[in-house]
Scaffold this motif. Structure first.
Motif, short mmCIF file in Angstrom:
data_model
loop_
_atom_site.label_atom_id
_atom_site.label_comp_id
_atom_site.label_asym_id
_atom_site.label_seq_id
_atom_site.Cartn_x
_atom_site.Cartn_y
_atom_site.Cartn_z
N ALA A 48 0.71 -1.09 -0.01
CA ALA A 48 0.17 0.00 0.09
C ALA A 48 0.84 1.34 0.10
O ALA A 48 0.43 2.22 -0.75
N ASP A 49 2.10 1.23 0.94
CA ASP A 49 2.81 2.54 0.77
C ASP A 49 3.46 2.77 -0.60
O ASP A 49 3.57 3.92 -0.99
N PHE A 50 3.86 1.46 -1.39
CA PHE A 50 4.56 1.73 -2.68
C PHE A 50 3.54 2.17 -3.72
O PHE A 50 3.78 3.31 -4.33
N LEU A 51 2.26 1.72 -3.36
CA LEU A 51 1.36 2.23 -4.29
C LEU A 51 0.93 3.79 -4.32
O LEU A 51 0.42 4.36 -5.22
N ALA A 52 0.84 3.99 -3.15
CA ALA A 52 0.68 5.32 -2.78
C ALA A 52 1.75 6.38 -2.96
O ALA A 52 1.65 7.51 -3.01
N SER A 53 3.02 5.78 -3.41
CA SER A 53 4.13 6.62 -3.44
C SER A 53 4.33 7.47 -4.69
O SER A 53 3.67 6.92 -5.79
N ARG A 54 4.65 8.65 -4.91
CA ARG A 54 4.70 9.43 -5.93
C ARG A 54 6.11 8.96 -6.68
O ARG A 54 5.99 9.15 -7.99
N LEU A 55 6.65 7.82 -6.19
CA LEU A 55 8.15 7.40 -6.87
C LEU A 55 7.49 5.97 -7.61
O LEU A 55 8.29 5.37 -8.67
N LEU A 56 6.36 5.67 -7.45
CA LEU A 56 5.67 4.42 -8.58
C LEU A 56 6.05 4.68 -9.94
O LEU A 56 6.44 3.82 -10.54
N PRO A 57 5.58 5.78 -10.59
CA PRO A 57 6.16 6.03 -11.88
C PRO A 57 7.46 5.85 -12.29
O PRO A 57 7.98 5.67 -13.54
N GLU A 58 8.35 6.20 -11.39
CA GLU A 58 9.77 6.42 -11.59
C GLU A 58 10.58 5.11 -11.47
O GLU A 58 11.64 4.89 -11.76
N THR A 59 9.97 4.07 -10.93
CA THR A 59 10.42 2.92 -10.42
C THR A 59 10.77 1.88 -11.70
O THR A 59 9.91 1.68 -12.33
N ALA A 60 12.08 1.90 -12.03
CA ALA A 60 12.65 0.79 -13.05
C ALA A 60 12.36 -0.58 -12.78
O ALA A 60 12.44 -1.51 -13.72
N CYS A 61 12.66 -1.14 -11.57
CA CYS A 61 12.51 -2.44 -11.15
C CYS A 61 12.02 -2.38 -9.69
O CYS A 61 12.22 -1.62 -8.69
N LEU A 62 11.01 -3.55 -9.29
CA LEU A 62 10.65 -3.75 -8.06
C LEU A 62 10.97 -5.14 -7.49
O LEU A 62 11.09 -6.14 -8.29
N VAL A 63 11.49 -5.00 -6.21
CA VAL A 63 12.00 -6.26 -5.52
C VAL A 63 10.84 -6.30 -4.49
O VAL A 63 10.96 -5.28 -3.57
N ALA A 64 9.93 -7.30 -4.08
CA ALA A 64 9.18 -7.44 -3.23
C ALA A 64 8.89 -8.63 -2.59
O ALA A 64 9.26 -9.72 -3.38
N ASP A 65 8.52 -8.66 -1.57
CA ASP A 65 8.40 -9.83 -0.48
C ASP A 65 7.25 -10.69 -0.96
O ASP A 65 6.20 -10.02 -1.30
N VAL A 66 7.22 -11.76 -0.96
CA VAL A 66 6.04 -12.56 -1.55
C VAL A 66 5.04 -12.60 -0.37
O VAL A 66 3.74 -12.24 -0.56
N HIS A 67 5.38 -12.81 1.13
CA HIS A 67 4.35 -12.88 2.00
C HIS A 67 4.55 -11.45 2.85
O HIS A 67 5.49 -11.36 3.58
N MET A 68 3.46 -10.73 2.50
CA MET A 68 3.28 -9.50 3.51
C MET A 68 1.89 -9.44 3.79
O MET A 68 0.93 -9.79 3.16
N PRO A 69 1.61 -8.77 5.29
CA PRO A 69 0.33 -8.40 5.38
C PRO A 69 -0.60 -7.55 4.53
O PRO A 69 0.32 -6.58 3.88
N GLY A 70 -1.61 -7.54 4.37
CA GLY A 70 -2.45 -6.65 3.51
C GLY A 70 -2.44 -7.13 2.08
O GLY A 70 -3.65 -7.29 1.38
N MET A 71 -1.23 -7.02 1.31
CA MET A 71 -1.16 -7.39 -0.09
C MET A 71 0.20 -8.20 -0.24
O MET A 71 1.11 -7.65 0.10
N THR A 72 0.23 -9.43 -0.63
CA THR A 72 1.19 -10.06 -1.12
C THR A 72 2.05 -9.65 -2.16
O THR A 72 1.50 -8.66 -3.00
#
Length: 150
Positions: A48-72
């Motif tokens: 949710a914090d990433f999706l709300a970030s102004r940096l989302l459009p500038e992100t060239a690559c995302l590294v994300a954990d599979v298991h997180m509360p709220g949204m995996t």
């Protein structure tokens, strides 16, 4: 450093890698590692914090954990595709699951890595992710491969 190396370093310095992981220690160690590899890095404690970030459009690559509360991480990747953001995504997990891995790879993630992540392997996958074309290009063509996934 010659001009070619300098130019390559300058491109790396401006390439934003976003890290999303609810584990603060892992998130911070991953942030430091990716910075040492020469990239600009931002980290987020939740999808949710990433999706709300102004940096989302500038992100060239995302590294994300599979298991997180709220949204995996898998759900985050799917949400980004639905929103039209073609961000190359690397998923990491402390709890590997073949079915989740197979689904994520089928849905277009770059790779699915187990924690602890091997530094060299991560570096290789970051390069692969960034070579996948124009990162995070907003997709408007409903006939594109990503558009058809919605």
């Amino acid at each position: 450093m010659d001009m070619g190396e300098e130019g390559a370093r300058s491109i790396l310095d401006r390439t934003l890698i976003s890290i999303v992981d609810d584990d603060e220690l892992f998130r911070e160690s991953m942030r430091k590692l990716v910075m040492l590899l020469g990239y600009t890095v931002e980290s987020f404690p939740s999808a949710a914090d990433f999706l709300a970030s102004r940096l989302l459009p500038e992100t060239a690559c995302l590294v994300a954990d599979v298991h997180m509360p709220g949204m995996t991480g898998v759900e985050l990747h799917a949400r980004l595709i639905k929103l039209g953001h073609a961000i190359p995504t690397i998923l990491v997990t402390a709890y590997p699951d073949e079915a989740v891995r197979d689904r994520a790879l089928k849905d277009g993630v770059v790779c699915y890595l187990s924690k602890p992540v091997d530094d060299g392997e991560l570096e290789g996958y970051l390069r692969t992710a960034l070579k996948r074309g124009t990162p995070n290009k907003k997709i408007h063509d409903p006939t594109s491969a990503v558009g058809r996934m919605n």
